[in-house]
Design a protein around this motif. Structure first.
Motif, short mmCIF file in Angstrom:
data_model
loop_
_atom_site.label_atom_id
_atom_site.label_comp_id
_atom_site.label_asym_id
_atom_site.label_seq_id
_atom_site.Cartn_x
_atom_site.Cartn_y
_atom_site.Cartn_z
N SER A 146 1.54 -9.12 -18.36
CA SER A 146 0.78 -10.00 -17.46
C SER A 146 1.03 -11.47 -17.72
CB SER A 146 -0.72 -9.70 -17.59
OG SER A 146 -1.17 -9.89 -18.92
N ASP A 147 1.68 -11.82 -18.84
CA ASP A 147 2.06 -13.21 -19.09
C ASP A 147 3.35 -13.57 -18.34
OD1 ASP A 147 -0.08 -13.83 -20.62
OD2 ASP A 147 1.01 -13.93 -22.54
N LYS A 148 4.14 -12.54 -18.02
CA LYS A 148 5.44 -12.77 -17.40
C LYS A 148 5.46 -12.43 -15.91
CE LYS A 148 7.55 -13.55 -21.44
NZ LYS A 148 8.48 -12.52 -21.93
N ILE A 149 4.57 -11.52 -15.49
CA ILE A 149 4.56 -11.04 -14.11
C ILE A 149 3.15 -11.13 -13.54
CG2 ILE A 149 4.96 -9.05 -12.60
CD1 ILE A 149 7.06 -8.07 -14.55
N ALA A 150 3.02 -11.69 -12.37
CA ALA A 150 1.72 -11.76 -11.69
C ALA A 150 1.39 -10.41 -11.06
CB ALA A 150 1.74 -12.84 -10.62
N GLU A 151 0.14 -10.02 -11.12
CA GLU A 151 -0.26 -8.72 -10.59
C GLU A 151 0.11 -8.57 -9.12
OE1 GLU A 151 -4.16 -5.76 -10.33
OE2 GLU A 151 -4.38 -7.83 -11.03
N LYS A 152 -0.01 -9.65 -8.35
CA LYS A 152 0.28 -9.57 -6.91
C LYS A 152 1.75 -9.22 -6.64
CE LYS A 152 1.17 -14.56 -6.45
NZ LYS A 152 2.62 -14.42 -6.22
N ASP A 153 2.61 -9.48 -7.61
CA ASP A 153 4.04 -9.21 -7.43
C ASP A 153 4.41 -7.76 -7.72
OD1 ASP A 153 4.50 -11.82 -6.68
OD2 ASP A 153 5.02 -12.48 -8.71
N VAL A 154 3.46 -6.99 -8.25
CA VAL A 154 3.74 -5.58 -8.55
C VAL A 154 2.73 -4.68 -7.86
CG1 VAL A 154 5.03 -5.90 -10.69
CG2 VAL A 154 2.53 -5.86 -10.76
N GLN A 155 2.33 -5.08 -6.66
CA GLN A 155 1.41 -4.26 -5.88
C GLN A 155 2.12 -3.02 -5.34
OE1 GLN A 155 -1.89 -4.50 -5.62
NE2 GLN A 155 -1.83 -2.58 -4.46
N SER A 156 3.44 -3.11 -5.22
CA SER A 156 4.22 -1.97 -4.73
C SER A 156 5.19 -1.49 -5.81
CB SER A 156 5.02 -2.38 -3.49
OG SER A 156 5.95 -1.36 -3.14
N LEU A 157 5.42 -0.19 -5.84
CA LEU A 157 6.39 0.38 -6.77
C LEU A 157 7.81 -0.06 -6.43
CD1 LEU A 157 5.08 4.06 -7.17
CD2 LEU A 157 4.70 2.11 -8.68
N LYS A 158 7.99 -0.59 -5.24
CA LYS A 158 9.30 -1.09 -4.86
C LYS A 158 9.73 -2.28 -5.72
CE LYS A 158 9.28 0.63 -0.09
NZ LYS A 158 8.08 1.46 -0.22
#
Length: 360
Positions: A146-158
Motif C-alpha cells: 500500500s506504500d507503492k500502489i494505491a488501492e484504486k489502481d488495483v480495483q480490477s484483477l486486470k
C-alpha cells in the motif's frame, strides 16, 4: 508462520532428499505415522493433542504442489496421511491412492461446516463413503504494497497485466491458482464449464501477466520474502502472505473486493490406501487438527478458516473481522471455488502454463 527461513531450507533440502530416495523425510519424529504435507504445517500448534497422547509429532514429508505429490505417491512414495486441496481430491481418489475414512473415529466429524460438506464429490461420494476430512480453507487474492500502489489502481484483477507493473508482480508457480486468476479476470466463476475459447482467452491473459512477473512464488516463505524485501509490489497470494508480511512490519494489504473477486479453496486430510504406519495414530492426528481450539491459531496466525464450524464459532469476533471471516456472504458471490476440474482440461492447463512460464 514462524521460522520462515528455516522452513524454506527444510523444503529445499527435502526436495533433494526425496528425489534421491523415496524413504527420506524432512522432519523425522514419531516413526509410526508419516504425514505428507505442505511446508509449514508441521507446526506443533496444529497437532498439540497428538503430541500430548503420543509423546512426539508425526514424521513429516513435504511437497511443493499437489501434482508433484500425486506423482510421488504414484511412484511408490509411502505415507499415511496426505493434505490435498479441493481441486485434487477426486483425482487422487479416482487414481486409487486413497482408502475411505472411518468417520466414527473422527471426533467432531458432525461439526464440519455444512456448506463445505455439501460440495459435490468432495468429502463424501454418493455411496456414503468419506474420503476427505476438510480442515483449512482460504483464498487466493490480490495482495499489494500500500506504500507503492494505491488501492484504486488495483480495483480490477486486470492490474496484473498492466504494463506499468512490469517486474513488480508475482503469482504462484501453481497451475490451479494461476488459472483461477485468469478465469476470474475474463469473467468466469465456474471453471469446470470453461470452453475452448475461454481457455484461450484465459491463457492469453496469463501471457500478458507473464510479461510483468518478476518471480513465480512457490510457497508462503517465498512470497513473503518477495513482498517484505520489496522485490514485488503486487501479488496473487494466499491469506497468510498478508498476515506474515504485516507481522514483519511491511505495509501489505489484501483486497477481496476487486471487481472480479477472489478464488477460494478448501484443503484437508486423506488416508492413503497403502498407508504403512499405525492407523490409530492417523486418527489421533485427524482428531488433533480438527480440535476446535486449533481454529484460533489457524485464523489468527495464518489468516485461514477451519472447516470445523464449532471451532470458527469459538474465535474472537474481532479476530474474525480482522481476517475477513465475519461476513463471508458479502464476497462469496464473486468467488471462484477451486472445485475439481475435468482431467482433460486440467492437463491442458498444466501443459499451457509451462509454455507461458517459458515465454511461449
Amino acid at each position: 508462520m514462524k521460522n520462515l527461513s528455516r522452513r524454506l531450507t527444510l523444503t529445499l533440502a527435502l526436495g533433494s532428499a526425496i528425489a534421491a530416495s523415496p524413504a527420506a523425510f524432512a522432519v523425522a519424529a514419531d516413526k509410526d505415522l508419516t504425514v505428507f504435507d505442505w511446508s509449514g504445517y508441521e507446526d506443533p500448534s496444529f497437532h498439540g493433542k497428538y503430541i500430548e497422547k503420543n509423546g512426539d509429532s508425526p514424521t513429516f514429508a513435504f511437497f511443493g504442489d499437489e501434482d508433484e505429490a500425486f506423482e510421488k505417491i504414484r511412484s511408490g512414495f509411502k505415507s499415511d496421511l496426505g493434505h490435498p486441496c479441493s481441486q485434487s481430491v477426486v483425482k487422487w481418489r479416482e487414481a486409487g491412492l486413497l482408502q475411505p475414512l472411518d468417520t466414527s473415529k473422527i471426533t467432531g466429524w458432525k461439526d464440519l461446516n455444512p456448506g463445505i460438506m455439501a460440495m459435490k464429490a468432495l468429502a463424501t461420494t454418493p455411496d456414503g463413503k468419506a474420503w476427505f476430512m476438510p480442515w483449512d480453507w482460504g483464498d487466493t487474492q490480490l495482495t499489494y504494497n500500500s506504500d507503492k500502489i494505491a488501492e484504486k489502481d488495483v480495483q480490477s484483477l486486470k492490474a496484473f497485466a498492466d504494463p506499468k507493473y512490469k517486474g513488480r508482480v508475482s503469482i504462484p508457480d501453481n497451475v490451479d491458482d494461476a488459472y483461477a486468476l485468469a478465469s476470474l479476470a475474463i469473467g468466469l466463476k465456474d471453471w469446470t464449464k470453461m470452453t475452448d475459447a475461454e481457455f484461450s482467452q484465459a491463457s492469453d491473459f496469463l501471457r500478458q501477466v507473464h510479461k510483468n512477473v518478476r518471480s513465480y512464488w512457490t510457497d508462503t516463505t517465498d512470497i513473503v520474502q518477495l513482498l517484505s524485501g520489496g522485490e514485488v509490489d503486487l501479488a496473487w497470494a494466499w491469506n497468510d502472505a498478508t498476515v506474515q508480511s504485516v507481522k514483519a512490519g511491511v505495509p501489505i494489504k489484501s483486497k477481496k473486493d476487486t471487481d472480479e473477486g477472489i478464488s477460494t479453496w478448501v484443503c484437508g486430510y486423506v488416508l492413503f490406501k497403502d498407508a504403512p504406519g499405525n492407523v490409530d495414530k492417523a486418527y489421533d492426528y485427524l482428531n488433533a487438527v480438527n480440535d476446535p481450539d486449533v481454529a484460533k491459531v489457524l485464523v489468527k496466525d495464518w489468516g485461514y478458516g477451519q472447516a470445523n464450524a464449532k471451532g470458527m464459532a469459538g474465535v474472537d469476533q474481532a479476530v474474525l473481522k480482522e481476517k475477513g471471516y465475519d461476513n463471508v456472504e458479502k464476497w462469496v458471490d464473486k468467488t471462484l471455488f477451486q472445485q475439481p476440474l475435468p482431467s482433460e482440461l486440467k492437463l491442458k492447463m498444466i501443459a499451457e502454463f509451462e509454455k507461458i512460464k517459458a515465454g511461449y
